[in-house]
Write an enzyme that holds these catalytic residues in place. Structure first.
Site, PDB file in Angstrom:
ATOM      1  N   GLU A  45       1.216  -1.478  -0.210  1.00 39.58           N
ATOM      2  CA  GLU A  45      -0.057  -0.246   0.526  1.00 39.58           C
ATOM      3  C   GLU A  45       1.204   0.836   0.054  1.00 39.58           C
ATOM      4  OE1 GLU A  45      -3.010   0.660  -0.336  1.00 39.58           O
ATOM      5  OE2 GLU A  45      -3.193  -2.059  -0.388  1.00 39.58           O
ATOM      6  N   TYR A 128      -6.382   6.764   4.536  1.00 36.48           N
ATOM      7  CA  TYR A 128      -6.319   5.330   3.854  1.00 36.48           C
ATOM      8  C   TYR A 128      -5.916   3.968   4.082  1.00 36.48           C
ATOM      9  CZ  TYR A 128      -5.714   2.548  -0.532  1.00 36.48           C
ATOM     10  OH  TYR A 128      -5.117   1.216  -1.042  1.00 36.48           O
ATOM     11  N   ASP A 146      -9.555   5.401  -1.281  1.00 38.38           N
ATOM     12  CA  ASP A 146      -7.869   5.836  -2.376  1.00 38.38           C
ATOM     13  C   ASP A 146      -8.987   6.212  -3.962  1.00 38.38           C
ATOM     14  OD1 ASP A 146      -8.969   3.461  -3.397  1.00 38.38           O
ATOM     15  OD2 ASP A 146      -7.196   3.212  -3.833  1.00 38.38           O
TER      16      ASP A 146
END
Length: 362
Positions: A45, A128, A146
């Site tokens: 991520e 996020y 996102d």
């Protein structure tokens, strides 16, 4: 901001079921999906922030080979992690990641926290990233908002607020707490991300292939091209730079380390300056004083490079020079390096191009 939930206008169960079914049938085979190891999810991520999936795949694979677990990454020297990150950009991300991983190793006995309250205290872990780790790795019903997710939901729920604003992101998070599938939040969140990447794209979305088309307000009103709303970014500011490929009599090349704070912090580079700040006479004097340069012609650039950041554009002219061997002085870290050893050091992309073109001749 008073919130009016818009997801109540759709069939939530149908939306969940259609999205998750589509995801399991169409998800891409990505290396970070091999298992739900929180560390692997976390690294992926961070890498995927502002970077394309196809670009990240080889970096992720190599990174996992170099640092297969939290402990190995926590103990790695900074130069090694910067080299593994070389080319991905936004180097503060990997520094923050290592700081946070070290905290997990020391404060959480090597277990990535599984609550939003705890994981959000780690350096570099924003809303996020926290939501992505909690939902994907731990299967917890936490939103992960996102760009792909905002685009999908802006169209499905007809949200016409500027997605660049923090209050709009919070609106999406609130909607997702209502929408997310409590039984399979991992597939739900990944499904939204995947849908935005593969079908509900920024331009020319594949509405006829969309699994949630029957729930999409933008499709029925023909507003796909108008959503999401996002204010235009300011234009990047151009800067004219000069970089110097300086060699000594031992066929070594001079490199220097950038400051530990600021743009491209801690990376290695060839000596370079912003041309607008100095005349060529001042440059020549500075090169002689700080780098021992005794032979340099500013009329013959051997290479020209344009490198675009989000906020500035470097227009770099590359010059060659000869120098006496010079040592580091206070505030600078200089090294003379054999050309074949340059690959051991992490350089910004713009200076990798100097190595590729002006040294290797590729």
């Amino acid at each position: 901001m008073e919130l009016t939930l818009r997801c109540t206008d759709i069939d939530i169960n149908a939306f969940r079921n259609d999205l998750i079914t589509w995801f399991y049938q169409n998800q891409r085979d990505l290396p970070w999906r091999e298992n739900r190891d929180p560390y692997r999810v976390w690294v992926s991520e961070i890498m995927l922030q502002q970077t394309r999936v196809d670009t990240v795949i080889p970096y992720f694979t190599n990174f996992m080979r170099e640092f297969p677990d939290l402990q190995s990454f926590a103990n790695a020297p900074e130069d090694k992690i910067l080299k593994a990150w070389e080319g991905l950009g936004y180097y503060s991300r990997v520094r923050n990641l290592q700081t946070a991983v070290r905290e997990v190793v020391t404060e959480y006995a090597g277990k990535v926290p599984d609550t939003r309250q705890e994981i959000s205290t780690l350096k570099g872990v924003g809303p996020y990233t926290a939501g992505a780790i909690l939902s994907i790795a731990y299967n917890k019903p936490e939103p992960a908002v996102d760009g792909n997710v905002m685009r999908v939901l802006a169209r499905v729920l007809l949200i016409d607020e500027d997605i660049g604003k923090a209050k709009t992101r919070k609106m999406f998070e609130s909607e997702l707490y209502e929408l997310i599938d409590p039984d399979d939040p991992s597939a739900f969140n990944q499904g939204l991300m995947e849908l935005g990447a593969l079908v509900c794209t920024p331009t020319s979305p594949g509405c006829l292939l969309c699994p949630v088309q029957t729930q999409c307000g933008a499709y029925f009103e023909g507003k796909q091209a108008e959503l999401p709303v996002k204010a235009k970014k300011k234009k990047a500011v151009p800067k004219n730079m000069a970089a110097f490929l300086i060699r000594n009599d031992h066929d070594e090349v001079l490199i220097e380390k950038r400051p530990e704070k600021g743009l491209l912090a801690g990376l290695w580079q060839f000596p370079n300056f912003e041309l607008g700040e100095y005349s060529f006479t001042e440059l020549e004097q500075g090169l002689a004083t700080h780098y021992g340069v005794r032979d340099y012609n500013h009329n013959e650039a051997i290479q020209k490079i344009e490198h675009v950041f989000s906020h500035i554009i470097w227009n770099i002219q590359v010059f060659e020079g000869k120098a006496d061997t010079v040592e580091s002085t206070e505030g600078t870290v200089l090294k003379w390096v054999k050309e074949e050893d340059l690959e051991q050091y992490a350089f910004p992309v713009s200076h990798q191009k100097i190595i590729t073109h002006s040294i290797r001749g590729d």
